[in-house]
Write an enzyme that holds these catalytic residues in place. Structure first.
Site, mmCIF file in Angstrom:
data_model
loop_
_atom_site.group_PDB
_atom_site.id
_atom_site.type_symbol
_atom_site.label_atom_id
_atom_site.label_comp_id
_atom_site.label_asym_id
_atom_site.label_seq_id
_atom_site.Cartn_x
_atom_site.Cartn_y
_atom_site.Cartn_z
ATOM 1 N N GLY A 289 0.232 -10.326 21.257
ATOM 2 C CA GLY A 289 -0.812 -10.003 20.027
ATOM 3 C C GLY A 289 -1.935 -9.248 20.317
ATOM 4 N N LYS A 290 -1.507 -8.406 21.124
ATOM 5 C CA LYS A 290 -2.499 -7.401 21.451
ATOM 6 C C LYS A 290 -3.296 -6.561 20.493
ATOM 7 C CE LYS A 290 -1.035 -5.003 25.146
ATOM 8 N NZ LYS A 290 -0.414 -4.153 25.754
ATOM 9 N N TYR B 45 15.889 -2.567 15.163
ATOM 10 C CA TYR B 45 16.090 -3.838 16.114
ATOM 11 C C TYR B 45 15.617 -3.740 17.246
ATOM 12 C CZ TYR B 45 19.802 -5.238 12.988
ATOM 13 O OH TYR B 45 20.563 -5.912 11.744
ATOM 14 N N GLU C 169 -5.627 0.670 22.993
ATOM 15 C CA GLU C 169 -4.587 -0.419 23.362
ATOM 16 C C GLU C 169 -3.352 0.325 24.103
ATOM 17 O OE1 GLU C 169 -2.581 -2.151 20.157
ATOM 18 O OE2 GLU C 169 -1.219 -3.368 21.429
ATOM 19 N N LYS D 280 -2.569 -23.658 32.586
ATOM 20 C CA LYS D 280 -2.265 -22.961 34.072
ATOM 21 C C LYS D 280 -3.061 -21.699 33.883
ATOM 22 C CE LYS D 280 -0.260 -26.106 36.234
ATOM 23 N NZ LYS D 280 -1.146 -26.798 37.513
ATOM 24 N N CYS E 89 12.371 3.849 -1.582
ATOM 25 C CA CYS E 89 13.215 4.591 -0.592
ATOM 26 C C CYS E 89 14.774 4.539 -0.969
ATOM 27 C CB CYS E 89 12.465 4.731 0.666
ATOM 28 S SG CYS E 89 12.582 6.580 1.436
ATOM 29 N N GLN F 104 16.955 4.932 -4.238
ATOM 30 C CA GLN F 104 18.344 5.728 -4.205
ATOM 31 C C GLN F 104 19.429 4.753 -4.792
ATOM 32 O OE1 GLN F 104 18.402 7.612 -0.325
ATOM 33 N NE2 GLN F 104 16.878 8.885 -0.789
ATOM 34 N N HIS G 279 7.066 5.727 0.372
ATOM 35 C CA HIS G 279 6.780 4.106 1.129
ATOM 36 C C HIS G 279 5.398 3.700 0.503
ATOM 37 C CE1 HIS G 279 10.285 3.883 3.819
ATOM 38 N NE2 HIS G 279 10.413 5.400 3.604
ATOM 39 N N GLU H 171 4.024 0.695 0.808
ATOM 40 C CA GLU H 171 3.737 -0.356 1.763
ATOM 41 C C GLU H 171 2.806 0.018 2.817
ATOM 42 O OE1 GLU H 171 6.754 1.116 1.677
ATOM 43 O OE2 GLU H 171 7.758 1.044 3.434
HETATM 44 N N1 GLN Z 1 18.242 7.408 4.190
HETATM 45 C C1 GLN Z 1 17.635 7.744 3.173
HETATM 46 C C2 GLN Z 1 17.063 9.061 3.299
HETATM 47 O O1 GLN Z 1 17.029 9.601 4.312
HETATM 48 C C3 GLN Z 1 16.259 6.788 2.796
HETATM 49 C C4 GLN Z 1 15.362 6.698 3.868
HETATM 50 C C5 GLN Z 1 14.358 5.662 3.640
HETATM 51 O O2 GLN Z 1 14.658 4.635 3.055
HETATM 52 N N2 GLN Z 1 13.168 5.683 4.429
HETATM 53 O O3 GLN Z 1 16.589 9.972 2.260
#
Ligand code: GLN
Length: 550
Positions: free
Chosen positions: A17-18, A55, A142, A189, A382, A386, A508, A510
């Site tokens: 958790g650095k 992953y 970090e 420890k 994104c 689509q 995006h 987020e």
């Molecule tokens: N694969 C899609 C594209 O390249 C959507 C990319 C994404 O969801 N970030 O436009």
């Protein structure tokens, strides 16, 4: 006050958790009125994580300037409420790339180019350049990886030299390590910590503060032992215990005196920490009145880190709406038209995640279809947007073979297609439409209501777009195209008017959600999902003992 540099290394193992410790220390220093930035140095050979499978690496976090970076930068932005950039994340690949380019240009004037001094100099200049790029009181750097790894050595050496270059009193070395509990012996420890500090010291870097990650409280004996054998003072041993929420870690670090020790040692002029807003947020996420379930449909769902910023943005949106958002992780590969009802009938919202490649697309289309036909709030990000467009083109516009050319190059109705300027690009790294772009929003739309603004900027990471030659058909059949990039007339946001909340965004959202500035679409999506839950008896009241942060 000259810029001070804090270096954070990690020992014994990864995953201590650095990133959260750096972000929490940053938050505490910001709360005391200091100007702080946080940087991550990653010892791998990829030039950036953009080409890595989620992953392998978790989410790729995109900064405003379009850098594809480590997900820890997301924590830094969310905790400190700052913007980071390419300079906040440097990898070994990038360092070597730059050094080799300079060598080809003859910049080393006939010298033999070596790890020391050329690679270490390049690393040092990335740290100092960031420090000098703004009016920073403190730069927290970090160092990724674990002390003792071969690939970390040039970084440790660069830090060792930098302490000398900028003056020891302007720098601080923090070492994060593990204090394991052996249940058979019923003992914590300290030996792994001692070894890790020894390894670090052999490279010439002594820790000034030790942050000990432990599952149990560190008693005086343990603290004294660590202090004595690792050459730090008693007060410089900081315990880092498991937290209910990462957002509580700043308070835990404050209780342990981490910020106090940093300020004393670096002789920083700082006020008391003002954490009132942070406290309000933590109390909101710990004491919600209701809980709802939102389905997150994606193809990397086994690895939650692949959707880190989305998960955090949902937490921020939940806090504003006084509700806890539980995520039902749905593997898009496993979703079919046949099983979609059992998977989605009791969720209050559906979020279809970003992604690349054709695997799991049918599952995402089935999710978009179900949410559209059943009035369940839908948020497509994104690739998720689509998919909503493809599903609409197929099932409402009647273009049964509509597709993205990403999955079917010869589609008769390529409703999602490559931009002309993407068509001849062969290199994969850093060549997408990346970073911040303008989006103009039409009034009288849910999106406009959520943002309360006509012109917004959001971050992008994609190659494909809604096809401008075919988009007329979507509009004819009732989809509203409500957000556009003004320079290039690209579709940024879609909505369905006869639906409680159906929004797809090409960008995006987020990435820019922070504790102090929750992203408006996430706030509105959670609000719509909560309403759906209440109207359909899906919201669960929560009765837990109230958590108060002192
Ligand atoms: N694969 C899609 C594209 O390249 C959507 C990319 C994404 O969801 N970030 O436009």
């Amino acid at each position: 006050m000259s810029t001070k540099y804090i270096f954070v290394t990690g020992g014994v193992t990864s995953s201590l958790g650095k990133g959260i410790i750096c972000a929490s220390l940053g938050r505490l220093l910001v709360a005391r009125g200091l100007n702080v930035t946080v940087q991550k140095l990653d010892p791998y050979i990829n030039v950036d994580p953009g080409t890595m499978n989620p992953y392998e690496h978790g989410e790729v976090y995109v900064t405003e300037d379009g850098a594809e970076t480590d997900l820890d930068l997301g924590h830094y932005e969310r905790f400190l409420d700052i913007k980071t950039s390419q300079e906040n994340n440097v990898t070994t690949g990038r360092v070597y790339n730059d050094v080799i380019s300079k060598e080809r240009q003859g910049a080393y004037l006939g010298k033999t180019v070596q790890v020391i001094p050329h690679i270490t100099d390049e690393i040092k200049s990335h740290i100092v350049d960031l420090g000098e790029s703004g009016d920073y009181d403190v730069v927290i750097t970090e160092i990724g990886g674990t002390v003792g790894d071969i690939e970390s050595l040039p970084y440790i050496e660069a830090v060792r030299q930098l302490r000398y270059d900028v003056g020891r009193s302007n720098t601080l070395s923090i070492h994060l390590t593990l204090v394991p509990y052996l249940s058979a012996a019923r003992e914590l420890k300290t030996k792994p910590t001692q070894h890790s500090v020894k390894t670090l010291s052999e490279s010439g870097l002594q820790p000034d503060i030790i942050v000990a990650r432990s599952e149990y409280e560190l008693d005086d004996t343990i603290r004294n032992k660590i202090a004595q054998f690792c050459n730090v003072e008693y007060d410089d041993v900081i315990a880092s215990l498991d937290a209910e929420s990462i957002y509580q870690v700043p308070f835990m670090m404050q209780d342990e005196g981490l910020d106090k020790r940093v300020i004393e040692k670096l002789k920083l002029e700082a006020g008391d920490a003002d954490l009132e807003r942070w406290k309000g947020f933590v109390e909101a996420i710990r004491n919600p009145s209701t809980e709802i379930t939102i389905a997150l449909v994606g193809k990397y769902v086994e690895h939650h880190d692949a959707y880190k910023s989305i998960v955090e943005a949902l937490i921020h949106g939940g806090a504003v709406n006084d509700c806890e958002v539980n995520i039902r992780w749905l593997q898009s590969d496993d979703l079919t038209k046949e099983n979609i009802v059992e998977n989605l009938e009791d969720v209050s919202g559906v979020l279809v995640a970003p992604g690349f490649g054709g695997r799991g697309i049918d599952g995402k289309l089935a999710a978009a279809n179900y949410a559209r036909e059943n009035g369940i709030p839908y948020f497509g990000i994104c690739l998720g947007m689509q998919c909503a467009v493809i599903e609409f083109a197929r099932n409402v516009c009647g273009w049964e073979t509509a597709n993205s050319t990403e999955f079917d190059e010869d589609s008769e109705y390529p409703i999602i297609d490559l931009m002309p300027d993407q068509k001849n690009i062969e290199e994969k790294g850093g060549t997408m439409r990346l970073g911040l772009y303008d989006c103009k929003i039409k009034k009288d739309t849910k999106t406009y209501e959520a943002y309360g603004e006509e012109l917004v900027q959001e971050r992008h990471r994609h190659r494909y777009e809604v096809n401008n030659n075919l988009r007329y058909k979507l509009v004819e059949d009732g989809m509203k195209l409500v957000g556009f990039n003004p320079e290039r007339d690209l579709v940024e946001i879609i909505e369905l008017p006869d639906h409680p909340w159906f929004v797809g965004v090409q960008f995006h959202p987020e990435y820019c959600s922070t504790v102090n500035n929750p992203q408006p679409l996430f706030v509105d999506f959670v609000k719509a999902s909560l309403k759906h839950a209440k109207d359909n008896d899906l919201a669960e009241p929560i009765k837990r003992e109230k958590v108060v942060i002192n």
